[in-house]
Enzyme design. Sequence first.
Site, PDB file in Angstrom:
ATOM      1  N   GLY A   1      57.983  23.343 -42.628  1.00  0.00           N
ATOM      2  CA  GLY A   1      57.465  24.240 -41.273  1.00  0.00           C
ATOM      3  C   GLY A   1      55.991  24.558 -42.108  1.00  0.00           C
ATOM      4  O   GLY A   1      55.894  24.813 -43.154  1.00  0.00           O
TER       5      GLY A   1
ATOM      6  N   GLY B   1      54.857  31.387 -42.192  1.00  0.00           N
ATOM      7  CA  GLY B   1      55.401  31.171 -43.425  1.00  0.00           C
ATOM      8  C   GLY B   1      55.233  30.016 -44.369  1.00  0.00           C
ATOM      9  O   GLY B   1      55.213  30.393 -45.480  1.00  0.00           O
TER      10      GLY B   1
ATOM     11  N   GLU C   1      51.231  40.137 -22.173  1.00  0.00           N
ATOM     12  CA  GLU C   1      50.117  39.819 -22.372  1.00  0.00           C
ATOM     13  C   GLU C   1      49.677  38.518 -21.282  1.00  0.00           C
ATOM     14  O   GLU C   1      48.382  38.675 -20.831  1.00  0.00           O
ATOM     15  CB  GLU C   1      50.037  38.952 -23.661  1.00  0.00           C
TER      16      GLU C   1
ATOM     17  N   ALA D   1      54.674  37.177 -37.434  1.00  0.00           N
ATOM     18  CA  ALA D   1      54.052  36.516 -38.448  1.00  0.00           C
ATOM     19  C   ALA D   1      54.038  37.284 -40.141  1.00  0.00           C
ATOM     20  O   ALA D   1      54.202  36.590 -40.985  1.00  0.00           O
ATOM     21  CB  ALA D   1      52.581  36.090 -38.179  1.00  0.00           C
TER      22      ALA D   1
END
Length: 451
Positions: A20, A24, A180, A332
């Site tokens: 990934g 991270g 949002e 995040a």
Amino acid sequence: MPPETTPGRPSGPRRVVIVGGGFGGLAAARSLRHADADVTLVDRRNHHLFQPLLYQAAAGALSPSDCASPIRPALKRSPNTTVLMAEVTDVDAERRQVVLDRGDRLEYDSLIVACGGQTSYFGHEEWKDVTCGLKTLADVVDLRKRFYGAFEAAERTEDPVERAEWLTFVVVGGGPTGVEIAGMLAITAQTMKRNFRRIDAAGARVIVLDAGDRVVAAFSPKLSQKVTNDLEELGVTVHEGSRVTAIDERGVTYEADGAGKRIDARTVIWAAGVHAVALTEALARATGASTDRGGRIEVNPDLTVPGHPEISVIGDVASLQGPKGKPLPGLATVAIQQAHHVAKAIRAGGPGASTPFHYLDKGALAVVGRGRAICEVRGLELSGWPAFFTYLGVHLYYLGGQTGRRLGVLIKWIGVRFGERQSALIEGELASVKRASRGAEATEWAPTSSR
């Protein structure tokens, strides 16, 4: 402390595989750049997706390219890191290997799984075909096409009922992503009020359906109410306690106050759920690990998989309780701090971390529109312009990418303040009731990290 190595393998630098390239994964690779290790980062894309800005690209405020940056340049100062564009399909925990999509295998001494989440439809996979997601660049282009195409279709039709359907936009989910995108769509519609002659673009309806008692429930009731008020001032209708029961090409059916209700709309945006990617199922089978309701791996306090100190799971695919007994959120900042925790232990020679991970809560942000935002940091609550400027600063800080990228995005944000759309083009066919580019979507993959 001498580095630990897999029994039976020649001595040398440790082999670290990171699955990934999200927040991270990138943080882990950067933290290992000075380690005595050969690091391989595997991602199904060759770019890092900055998901917090996807809703702005969907509304045309930014270009899709503003939300993505290539992974390789981001690791140019990590000479010990190799980047592979591939998909990890399985894990052989006994042999300490990960299996790639073409059948080739990578051996590891330490494995860091940071492959993120994907959209969850709560068992109604058929809704995927008639809604727009907000997880990939393909989703963004699809939603932008559907949104602007809806106004074009409404301008063209003579049927008032059909016109009303085209000018109604339903957002399912009242979390940060939902509010949002709802706020941004309402603002964008208002900026187009002089662009059409046969319809009132500013009169477009944006409706939020949330199954909970209040939107952005992770925030305090006071800030949650502030968001509701801000949305309503922008013309957004908020229906709380509304559970969606069906979605089709012409609208949404939901249940509220014990009664079934219906909203006719041609565009439905799904922002209601996240589930771990399929790799976590393979990892659970290979290691015997347990998963929670969202498919996330239930890890030890040090982020390792029970019985496998060489396998660490971080970010959206890790289930770990925080100080208040609730699972850490899919932010995040959580993934980045976990990456640093694991990488520090590997640099010291361990297969993974052996001490408990402690999350430093840096607060949470949500923005509704220009000057309309909320921020909660260690008991301090902000709203309005102070929270909005905090939002801008935090997102520019984490944006990164090539030189000048932050300045470029800031300039575009300023342009949007005066009604300038950066990417309002309809590419290809006019909006249809089906999801766009299904064939193209097959080449896209689930995001490597979410918010």
